[in-house]
Design an enzyme around this catalytic site. Structure first.
Site, mmCIF file in Angstrom:
data_model
loop_
_atom_site.group_PDB
_atom_site.id
_atom_site.type_symbol
_atom_site.label_atom_id
_atom_site.label_comp_id
_atom_site.label_asym_id
_atom_site.label_seq_id
_atom_site.Cartn_x
_atom_site.Cartn_y
_atom_site.Cartn_z
ATOM 1 N N LYS A 13 0.839 -1.214 0.000
ATOM 2 C CA LYS A 13 0.000 0.000 0.000
ATOM 3 C C LYS A 13 0.869 1.257 0.000
ATOM 4 C CE LYS A 13 -1.868 -1.037 3.948
ATOM 5 N NZ LYS A 13 -1.186 -2.312 4.251
ATOM 6 N N ARG A 88 -9.301 1.400 8.909
ATOM 7 C CA ARG A 88 -8.857 0.039 9.189
ATOM 8 C C ARG A 88 -9.898 -0.742 9.963
ATOM 9 N NH1 ARG A 88 -3.130 0.613 9.020
ATOM 10 N NH2 ARG A 88 -2.124 -1.390 9.251
ATOM 11 N N ARG A 127 11.961 -5.912 4.276
ATOM 12 C CA ARG A 127 11.674 -4.470 4.164
ATOM 13 C C ARG A 127 12.668 -3.667 5.000
ATOM 14 N NH1 ARG A 127 5.908 -2.008 5.241
ATOM 15 N NH2 ARG A 127 6.041 -3.200 7.170
ATOM 16 N N ARG A 160 11.714 -2.286 10.642
ATOM 17 C CA ARG A 160 10.669 -1.768 11.543
ATOM 18 C C ARG A 160 10.462 -2.710 12.732
ATOM 19 N NH1 ARG A 160 5.555 0.066 7.979
ATOM 20 N NH2 ARG A 160 4.430 -1.124 9.547
ATOM 21 N N ARG A 171 -0.289 -9.183 13.129
ATOM 22 C CA ARG A 171 -0.871 -8.112 12.302
ATOM 23 C C ARG A 171 -1.776 -8.700 11.220
ATOM 24 N NH1 ARG A 171 4.392 -5.225 10.519
ATOM 25 N NH2 ARG A 171 3.043 -3.976 9.180
HETATM 26 P P1 AP5 Z 1 4.922 -1.648 1.749
HETATM 27 O O1 AP5 Z 1 4.607 -0.786 0.599
HETATM 28 O O2 AP5 Z 1 5.756 -1.096 2.848
HETATM 29 O O3 AP5 Z 1 3.599 -2.345 2.306
HETATM 30 P P2 AP5 Z 1 2.378 -1.761 3.127
HETATM 31 O O4 AP5 Z 1 1.153 -2.375 2.556
HETATM 32 O O5 AP5 Z 1 2.456 -0.289 3.220
HETATM 33 O O6 AP5 Z 1 2.680 -2.464 4.517
HETATM 34 P P3 AP5 Z 1 2.673 -1.866 5.993
HETATM 35 O O7 AP5 Z 1 3.422 -2.863 6.847
HETATM 36 O O8 AP5 Z 1 3.116 -0.464 6.037
HETATM 37 O O9 AP5 Z 1 1.194 -1.979 6.302
HETATM 38 P P4 AP5 Z 1 0.534 -1.950 7.639
HETATM 39 O O10 AP5 Z 1 -0.837 -1.719 7.185
HETATM 40 O O11 AP5 Z 1 0.724 -3.125 8.500
HETATM 41 O O12 AP5 Z 1 1.350 -0.825 8.435
HETATM 42 P P5 AP5 Z 1 1.029 0.679 8.800
HETATM 43 O O13 AP5 Z 1 2.277 1.434 8.781
HETATM 44 O O14 AP5 Z 1 -0.139 1.163 8.013
HETATM 45 O O15 AP5 Z 1 5.643 -2.969 1.156
HETATM 46 C C1 AP5 Z 1 6.128 -3.997 2.006
HETATM 47 C C2 AP5 Z 1 7.481 -4.503 1.503
HETATM 48 O O16 AP5 Z 1 7.306 -5.179 0.279
HETATM 49 C C3 AP5 Z 1 8.490 -3.376 1.213
HETATM 50 O O17 AP5 Z 1 9.769 -3.822 1.558
HETATM 51 C C4 AP5 Z 1 8.364 -3.162 -0.305
HETATM 52 O O18 AP5 Z 1 9.567 -2.677 -0.867
HETATM 53 C C5 AP5 Z 1 8.019 -4.559 -0.793
HETATM 54 N N1 AP5 Z 1 7.119 -4.569 -1.947
HETATM 55 C C6 AP5 Z 1 6.080 -3.721 -2.208
HETATM 56 N N2 AP5 Z 1 5.473 -4.042 -3.358
HETATM 57 C C7 AP5 Z 1 6.132 -5.145 -3.822
HETATM 58 C C8 AP5 Z 1 5.965 -5.968 -4.987
HETATM 59 N N3 AP5 Z 1 4.987 -5.739 -5.896
HETATM 60 N N4 AP5 Z 1 6.823 -7.014 -5.137
HETATM 61 C C9 AP5 Z 1 7.813 -7.280 -4.230
HETATM 62 N N5 AP5 Z 1 8.010 -6.517 -3.121
HETATM 63 C C10 AP5 Z 1 7.180 -5.481 -2.919
HETATM 64 O O19 AP5 Z 1 0.546 0.514 10.315
HETATM 65 C C11 AP5 Z 1 1.420 0.107 11.327
HETATM 66 C C12 AP5 Z 1 0.685 0.014 12.648
HETATM 67 O O20 AP5 Z 1 0.158 1.318 13.008
HETATM 68 C C13 AP5 Z 1 -0.538 -0.908 12.665
HETATM 69 O O21 AP5 Z 1 -0.189 -2.243 12.916
HETATM 70 C C14 AP5 Z 1 -1.376 -0.267 13.787
HETATM 71 O O22 AP5 Z 1 -0.881 -0.643 15.038
HETATM 72 C C15 AP5 Z 1 -1.126 1.228 13.600
HETATM 73 N N6 AP5 Z 1 -2.126 1.874 12.736
HETATM 74 C C16 AP5 Z 1 -1.900 2.491 11.537
HETATM 75 N N7 AP5 Z 1 -3.038 2.971 11.011
HETATM 76 C C17 AP5 Z 1 -4.024 2.653 11.900
HETATM 77 C C18 AP5 Z 1 -5.434 2.850 11.916
HETATM 78 N N8 AP5 Z 1 -6.055 3.476 10.911
HETATM 79 N N9 AP5 Z 1 -6.128 2.378 12.983
HETATM 80 C C19 AP5 Z 1 -5.507 1.744 13.992
HETATM 81 N N10 AP5 Z 1 -4.184 1.501 14.039
HETATM 82 C C20 AP5 Z 1 -3.450 1.955 12.998
HETATM 83 MG MG MG Z 2 2.854 1.085 4.804
#
Ligand code: AP5
Ligand code: MG
Length: 214
Positions: A13, A88, A127, A160, A171
């Site tokens: 994402k 979410r 990552r 991370r 997660r």
């Molecule tokens: P990446 O693009 O980083 O993936 P992502 O979908 O953004 O994954 P996240 O881990 O950031 O998602 P998340 O939803 O768990 O975390 P968030 O920060 O939102 O890609 C992943 C890896 O794959 C990278 O290394 C990339 O290079 C690689 N990649 C990408 N595309 C690829 C492809 N096509 N092929 C191969 N490799 C590829 O949230 C973190 C925490 O914050 C949550 O757990 C929660 O505790 C809190 N939080 C955040 N938002 C909320 C909310 N709205 N409500 C409650 N808690 C929240």
């Molecule tokens: Mg992300």
């Protein structure tokens, strides 16, 4: 254009949202990035959020909703924005809809980046994130020019805290329980578009651009 990025943790994402934000010149709003910036700065919000994030749990809705709604009322969001990691939960989605409706607006697209659970743990362990600007890389699929150093700002890269395999599994469970129902929620609103997230990131990007238009 107002877009929500849906998908499991690690689906890509953030990677896609950054590329789309650049192409369409609209802000990328990532709640995860906002929390991580707060943790780094040691704010009260950061301290509270970290307790949940380190366990792979969601931060409570009341700490998230107002933050995002305030953010998209800012001037730079006039032509739209990309929400990454929000909403979410169903209550977050309902709060978002209500806030938009109050402005006479609605979401345009919810892009669901599909990646099966089997691929996710592997992806997350490779990552790397920049401590300075938050840019995201992958040691195999999207490496930096110099190992361990951000291409954009030259700062150091880290794994991370929540990318350890045991936390990733948690997660994923939380995702299936609390976030996946949003696909149905936005499906009923007729705005969900599915893309295959297992292919090369540029191909994922092209598939999304095909949906959104040039
Ligand atoms: P990446 O693009 O980083 O993936 P992502 O979908 O953004 O994954 P996240 O881990 O950031 O998602 P998340 O939803 O768990 O975390 P968030 O920060 O939102 O890609 C992943 C890896 O794959 C990278 O290394 C990339 O290079 C690689 N990649 C990408 N595309 C690829 C492809 N096509 N092929 C191969 N490799 C590829 O949230 C973190 C925490 O914050 C949550 O757990 C929660 O505790 C809190 N939080 C955040 N938002 C909320 C909310 N709205 N409500 C409650 N808690 C929240
Ligand atoms: Mg992300």
């Amino acid at each position: 254009m107002k877009i929500i990025m849906l998908g499991a943790p690690g689906a890509g994402k953030g990677t896609q949202a950054k590329m789309l934000a650049e192409k369409y010149s609209i802000p990328h709003i990532s709640t995860g990035d906002i929390f991580r910036a707060n943790i780094k700065e040691g704010t009260e919000l950061g301290k509270k959020a970290k307790e949940y994030m380190d366990k792979g749990l969601l931060v409570p809705d009341e700490l998230v909703v107002d933050l995002v709604i305030d953010r998209f009322k800012a001037d730079d969001c006039r032509n739209g924005y990309i929400l990454d990691g929000f909403p979410r939960t169903i209550p977050q989605a309902e709060a978002l809809d209500a806030a938009l409706a109050a402005q006479g607006e609605k979401m345009d697209y919810a892009i669901n980046v599909e990646v099966p659970d089997e691929n996710i743990v592997n992806r997350m362990s490779g990552r790397r994130a920049c401590v300075g600007c938050g840019a995201t890389y992958h040691i195999k699929y999207n490496p930096t020019k110099v190992e361990g150093i951000c291409d954009v700002c030259g700062k150091e890269l880290i794994l991370r805290d929540d990318d350890k395999p045991e936390t990733v599994l948690n997660r994923l469970k939380v995702y299936h329980d609390q976030t996946q129902p949003l696909i149905d929620y936005y499906g009923k609103a007729g705005i969900v578009k599915e893309v295959d997230g297992t292919v090369d990131m540029n191909d994922v990007f092209n598939a999304i651009v095909e949906i959104l238009g040039e």
